[in-house]
Motif scaffolding. Structure first.
Motif, PDB file in Angstrom:
ATOM      1  N   ASP A 141      46.830 -31.182  31.073  1.00  0.00           N
ATOM      2  CA  ASP A 141      46.147 -31.779  32.224  1.00  0.00           C
ATOM      3  C   ASP A 141      47.050 -31.867  33.442  1.00  0.00           C
ATOM      4  O   ASP A 141      46.615 -31.610  34.569  1.00  0.00           O
ATOM      5  CB  ASP A 141      45.652 -33.182  31.852  1.00  0.00           C
ATOM      6  N   LYS A 142      48.331 -32.240  33.226  1.00  0.00           N
ATOM      7  CA  LYS A 142      49.264 -32.404  34.340  1.00  0.00           C
ATOM      8  C   LYS A 142      50.654 -31.898  33.957  1.00  0.00           C
ATOM      9  O   LYS A 142      51.056 -31.963  32.791  1.00  0.00           O
ATOM     10  CB  LYS A 142      49.366 -33.872  34.770  1.00  0.00           C
ATOM     11  N   VAL A 143      51.380 -31.439  34.986  1.00  0.00           N
ATOM     12  CA  VAL A 143      52.772 -31.031  34.827  1.00  0.00           C
ATOM     13  C   VAL A 143      53.619 -31.928  35.735  1.00  0.00           C
ATOM     14  O   VAL A 143      53.465 -31.896  36.967  1.00  0.00           O
ATOM     15  CB  VAL A 143      52.986 -29.556  35.223  1.00  0.00           C
ATOM     16  N   ALA A 144      54.469 -32.741  35.148  1.00  0.00           N
ATOM     17  CA  ALA A 144      55.362 -33.619  35.915  1.00  0.00           C
ATOM     18  C   ALA A 144      56.685 -32.892  36.140  1.00  0.00           C
ATOM     19  O   ALA A 144      57.258 -32.343  35.194  1.00  0.00           O
ATOM     20  CB  ALA A 144      55.586 -34.924  35.155  1.00  0.00           C
ATOM     21  N   ILE A 145      57.165 -32.888  37.376  1.00  0.00           N
ATOM     22  CA  ILE A 145      58.407 -32.161  37.679  1.00  0.00           C
ATOM     23  C   ILE A 145      59.474 -33.102  38.226  1.00  0.00           C
ATOM     24  O   ILE A 145      59.174 -34.151  38.786  1.00  0.00           O
ATOM     25  CB  ILE A 145      58.164 -31.004  38.665  1.00  0.00           C
ATOM     26  N   SER A 146      60.726 -32.684  38.050  1.00  0.00           N
ATOM     27  CA  SER A 146      61.873 -33.468  38.504  1.00  0.00           C
ATOM     28  C   SER A 146      62.505 -32.902  39.760  1.00  0.00           C
ATOM     29  O   SER A 146      63.174 -33.612  40.497  1.00  0.00           O
ATOM     30  CB  SER A 146      62.926 -33.522  37.388  1.00  0.00           C
ATOM     31  N   PHE A 147      62.344 -31.593  39.977  1.00  0.00           N
ATOM     32  CA  PHE A 147      62.835 -30.916  41.174  1.00  0.00           C
ATOM     33  C   PHE A 147      61.647 -30.259  41.871  1.00  0.00           C
ATOM     34  O   PHE A 147      60.859 -29.561  41.234  1.00  0.00           O
ATOM     35  CB  PHE A 147      63.850 -29.816  40.816  1.00  0.00           C
ATOM     36  N   LYS A 148      61.553 -30.447  43.168  1.00  0.00           N
ATOM     37  CA  LYS A 148      60.470 -29.810  43.909  1.00  0.00           C
ATOM     38  C   LYS A 148      60.545 -28.289  43.803  1.00  0.00           C
ATOM     39  O   LYS A 148      59.525 -27.596  43.914  1.00  0.00           O
ATOM     40  CB  LYS A 148      60.509 -30.240  45.376  1.00  0.00           C
ATOM     41  N   GLU A 149      61.760 -27.780  43.561  1.00  0.00           N
ATOM     42  CA  GLU A 149      61.952 -26.328  43.473  1.00  0.00           C
ATOM     43  C   GLU A 149      61.185 -25.701  42.312  1.00  0.00           C
ATOM     44  O   GLU A 149      60.964 -24.492  42.292  1.00  0.00           O
ATOM     45  CB  GLU A 149      63.446 -26.007  43.329  1.00  0.00           C
ATOM     46  N   SER A 150      60.796 -26.502  41.316  1.00  0.00           N
ATOM     47  CA  SER A 150      60.131 -25.927  40.139  1.00  0.00           C
ATOM     48  C   SER A 150      58.613 -25.828  40.294  1.00  0.00           C
ATOM     49  O   SER A 150      57.933 -25.222  39.457  1.00  0.00           O
ATOM     50  CB  SER A 150      60.452 -26.750  38.889  1.00  0.00           C
ATOM     51  N   GLN A 151      58.046 -26.395  41.351  1.00  0.00           N
ATOM     52  CA  GLN A 151      56.584 -26.468  41.437  1.00  0.00           C
ATOM     53  C   GLN A 151      55.912 -25.100  41.529  1.00  0.00           C
ATOM     54  O   GLN A 151      54.774 -24.910  41.084  1.00  0.00           O
ATOM     55  CB  GLN A 151      56.162 -27.338  42.614  1.00  0.00           C
ATOM     56  N   SER A 152      56.616 -24.108  42.061  1.00  0.00           N
ATOM     57  CA  SER A 152      56.012 -22.782  42.229  1.00  0.00           C
ATOM     58  C   SER A 152      55.784 -22.066  40.897  1.00  0.00           C
ATOM     59  O   SER A 152      55.055 -21.070  40.845  1.00  0.00           O
ATOM     60  CB  SER A 152      56.902 -21.909  43.122  1.00  0.00           C
ATOM     61  N   PHE A 153      56.375 -22.558  39.823  1.00  0.00           N
ATOM     62  CA  PHE A 153      56.227 -21.910  38.522  1.00  0.00           C
ATOM     63  C   PHE A 153      54.970 -22.361  37.780  1.00  0.00           C
ATOM     64  O   PHE A 153      54.632 -21.809  36.733  1.00  0.00           O
ATOM     65  CB  PHE A 153      57.450 -22.203  37.638  1.00  0.00           C
ATOM     66  N   PRO A 202      50.721 -24.093  37.758  1.00  0.00           N
ATOM     67  CA  PRO A 202      49.465 -24.179  38.516  1.00  0.00           C
ATOM     68  C   PRO A 202      49.519 -25.314  39.537  1.00  0.00           C
ATOM     69  O   PRO A 202      49.763 -26.471  39.180  1.00  0.00           O
ATOM     70  CB  PRO A 202      48.429 -24.459  37.424  1.00  0.00           C
ATOM     71  N   LYS A 203      49.317 -24.982  40.795  1.00  0.00           N
ATOM     72  CA  LYS A 203      49.516 -25.922  41.898  1.00  0.00           C
ATOM     73  C   LYS A 203      48.735 -27.216  41.720  1.00  0.00           C
ATOM     74  O   LYS A 203      49.239 -28.318  42.003  1.00  0.00           O
ATOM     75  CB  LYS A 203      49.123 -25.246  43.208  1.00  0.00           C
ATOM     76  N   GLU A 204      47.493 -27.108  41.228  1.00  0.00           N
ATOM     77  CA  GLU A 204      46.631 -28.278  41.132  1.00  0.00           C
ATOM     78  C   GLU A 204      47.046 -29.250  40.034  1.00  0.00           C
ATOM     79  O   GLU A 204      46.584 -30.395  39.990  1.00  0.00           O
ATOM     80  CB  GLU A 204      45.177 -27.830  40.906  1.00  0.00           C
ATOM     81  N   LYS A 205      47.946 -28.823  39.165  1.00  0.00           N
ATOM     82  CA  LYS A 205      48.366 -29.680  38.051  1.00  0.00           C
ATOM     83  C   LYS A 205      49.697 -30.389  38.308  1.00  0.00           C
ATOM     84  O   LYS A 205      50.056 -31.317  37.588  1.00  0.00           O
ATOM     85  CB  LYS A 205      48.499 -28.856  36.765  1.00  0.00           C
ATOM     86  N   VAL A 206      50.444 -29.967  39.307  1.00  0.00           N
ATOM     87  CA  VAL A 206      51.819 -30.440  39.498  1.00  0.00           C
ATOM     88  C   VAL A 206      51.862 -31.814  40.160  1.00  0.00           C
ATOM     89  O   VAL A 206      51.183 -32.065  41.157  1.00  0.00           O
ATOM     90  CB  VAL A 206      52.619 -29.428  40.336  1.00  0.00           C
ATOM     91  N   VAL A 207      52.691 -32.690  39.591  1.00  0.00           N
ATOM     92  CA  VAL A 207      52.957 -34.009  40.168  1.00  0.00           C
ATOM     93  C   VAL A 207      54.472 -34.221  40.178  1.00  0.00           C
ATOM     94  O   VAL A 207      55.126 -34.087  39.138  1.00  0.00           O
ATOM     95  CB  VAL A 207      52.280 -35.141  39.368  1.00  0.00           C
ATOM     96  N   TYR A 208      55.019 -34.528  41.342  1.00  0.00           N
ATOM     97  CA  TYR A 208      56.461 -34.761  41.473  1.00  0.00           C
ATOM     98  C   TYR A 208      56.772 -36.208  41.095  1.00  0.00           C
ATOM     99  O   TYR A 208      56.529 -37.122  41.870  1.00  0.00           O
ATOM    100  CB  TYR A 208      56.887 -34.457  42.908  1.00  0.00           C
ATOM    101  N   THR A 209      57.266 -36.393  39.890  1.00  0.00           N
ATOM    102  CA  THR A 209      57.544 -37.744  39.384  1.00  0.00           C
ATOM    103  C   THR A 209      59.020 -38.091  39.365  1.00  0.00           C
ATOM    104  O   THR A 209      59.387 -39.254  39.437  1.00  0.00           O
ATOM    105  CB  THR A 209      57.022 -37.899  37.943  1.00  0.00           C
ATOM    106  N   GLY A 210      59.883 -37.081  39.230  1.00  0.00           N
ATOM    107  CA  GLY A 210      61.284 -37.337  38.943  1.00  0.00           C
ATOM    108  C   GLY A 210      61.497 -37.415  37.441  1.00  0.00           C
ATOM    109  O   GLY A 210      60.565 -37.250  36.644  1.00  0.00           O
ATOM    110  N   ASN A 211      62.726 -37.667  37.052  1.00  0.00           N
ATOM    111  CA  ASN A 211      63.129 -37.710  35.643  1.00  0.00           C
ATOM    112  C   ASN A 211      63.275 -39.162  35.188  1.00  0.00           C
ATOM    113  O   ASN A 211      64.051 -39.919  35.775  1.00  0.00           O
ATOM    114  CB  ASN A 211      64.471 -36.983  35.505  1.00  0.00           C
ATOM    115  N   PRO A 212      62.530 -39.588  34.152  1.00  0.00           N
ATOM    116  CA  PRO A 212      62.598 -40.994  33.713  1.00  0.00           C
ATOM    117  C   PRO A 212      64.001 -41.495  33.390  1.00  0.00           C
ATOM    118  O   PRO A 212      64.260 -42.688  33.450  1.00  0.00           O
ATOM    119  CB  PRO A 212      61.720 -41.007  32.458  1.00  0.00           C
ATOM    120  N   ARG A 213      64.911 -40.585  33.088  1.00  0.00           N
ATOM    121  CA  ARG A 213      66.288 -41.007  32.818  1.00  0.00           C
ATOM    122  C   ARG A 213      66.913 -41.650  34.061  1.00  0.00           C
ATOM    123  O   ARG A 213      67.810 -42.480  33.953  1.00  0.00           O
ATOM    124  CB  ARG A 213      67.103 -39.806  32.371  1.00  0.00           C
TER     125      ARG A 213
END
Length: 362
Positions: free
Chosen positions: A139-151, A153-164
């Motif tokens: 349903d969703k892809v959470a990313i830690s670096f904005k640089e990875s969003q292009s890899f 599906p655009k509509e699934k990406v959410v920039y959350t950061g790394n929980p660590r």
């Protein structure tokens, strides 16, 4: 809330998963968790140590070259999917989260096919094969670096950061330097090459050990367990300098990071999440031996904004390393500039972001 988490192989996949579980527990103390990993993976040790319910599947990763082993991996994948569906039906989760590593492939895929809410979390600037594959189904892809969003599906990406990062930001500050025989009032540089160490970093530092012993600042030097005895023998030969503490490994690294002024390290995603959360200046020496050279790309995400100094391994020498350390620790303006830049790149609210994303889906 009932949550299944899966991720393994390296600490970079496991520590964010454990940090997320801790974040959820803060808000929902009655939440239930099941962690699915492999019996032989690092997750087996780390998750069990946290007393989180743990189940296993049998799965291996793909070889990047044509190999008969890949046929066996495909068979194990579908066996893993079948086993995962069984575990999912027994546990009845509200959501399933994968944090990377091949083990989460069958688990998250099975959950998606069972119409259960799913998220994958990507720690690196360049994603691995498993998360790229799973992004088609979750349903969703959470990313830690904005640089990875292009890899993805655009509509699934959410920039959350790394929980660590959240764990590093809120950890209670303790005087770990005094515990290790160092002076808490002196500027301190932490040199570390990851859980297993990094021989090129060790060799560079050992080559300038005598000169490093003349500095007014001090060193906390983590060799990695496999290198410790060899390093200690060479240190003893050179007089065991008084401004150094040498350790094979450090548990609960976020506590130590709050006690130091500079870190020399590889550029793993977990390390970068931790240091930017607290604004720690860094000298990053990316491992050239990782998939898609993702550590160098991770490091550039910081160095391009002035938050870190990037040195490729092939460029590194002891003299260069000591010069860069001097340039940061002995120049307050440089240190402050890097500190502020690192904070700007940090995502200390990452754990909360992930939790809120989960709530949207459940």
């Amino acid at each position: 809330m009932k949550v299944i988490v899966s991720g393994g192989g390296t600490g970079g996949h496991i520590y964010p998963a454990l940090a997320l579980i801790k974040e959820i527990k803060k808000t929902e103390p009655n939440a239930e968790f099941l962690y699915i990993g492999t019996e032989k993976g690092l997750e087996s040790t780390l998750v069990k140590r946290e007393k989180i319910p743990f189940k296993t599947i049998n799965i291996t990763g793909f070889k990047r070259k044509l190999s008969l082993d890949n046929v066996k991996t495909i068979i194990r994948f579908f066996q893993g999917v079948s086993r995962s569906k069984q575990l999912i039906k027994e546990f009845k989760p509200d959501i399933v989260i994968g944090t990377g590593g091949y083990v989460c492939g069958p688990v998250v895929y099975a959950a998606a096919k069972l119409k259960i809410a799913t998220i994958v979390h990507e720690q690196n600037s360049v994603p691995g094969l498993t998360n790229k594959f799973l992004s088609k189904y979750v349903d969703k892809v959470a990313i830690s670096f904005k640089e990875s969003q292009s890899f993805f599906p655009k509509e699934k990406v959410v920039y959350t950061g790394n929980p660590r990062a959240t764990e590093a930001a809120i950890v209670a500050e303790k005087d770990r330097l005094t515990e290790m025989g160092l002076n808490r009032h002196k500027k301190t540089v932490l040199i570390v090459g990851g859980s297993r160490g990094a021989r090129p970093i060790n060799e560079a530092f050992l080559n300038v050990l005598k000169e490093a012993a003349t500095r007014d600042y001090q060193f906390l030097y983590v060799t990695g367990e496999v290198h410790y005895d060899n390093v200690m023998a060479k240190v003893e030969e050179q007089g065991n300098p008084a401004n150094m503490r040498i350790e094979p490994f450090i548990h609960n690294m976020p506590e130590v990071l709050k006690n130091v002024d500079l870190i020399v390290a590889r550029a793993g995603a977990t390390t970068l999440a931790e240091i930017t959360a607290i604004g720690l200046p860094s000298i990053l020496i990316p491992s050239p031996y990782v998939t898609n050279n993702h550590q160098e790309k991770n490091a550039r995400a910081l160095s391009d904004h002035g938050a870190a100094v990037l040195k490729l391994e092939k460029e590194m020498s002891g003299d260069i390393l000591l010069k860069e350390i001097d340039n940061i620790l002995l120049n307050e303006a440089n240190w402050q500039q890097m500190h502020k830049a690192a904070l700007k790149q940090g995502m200390p609210e990452a754990g909360k972001n992930m939790y809120e994303l989960m709530k949207q889906l459940t």
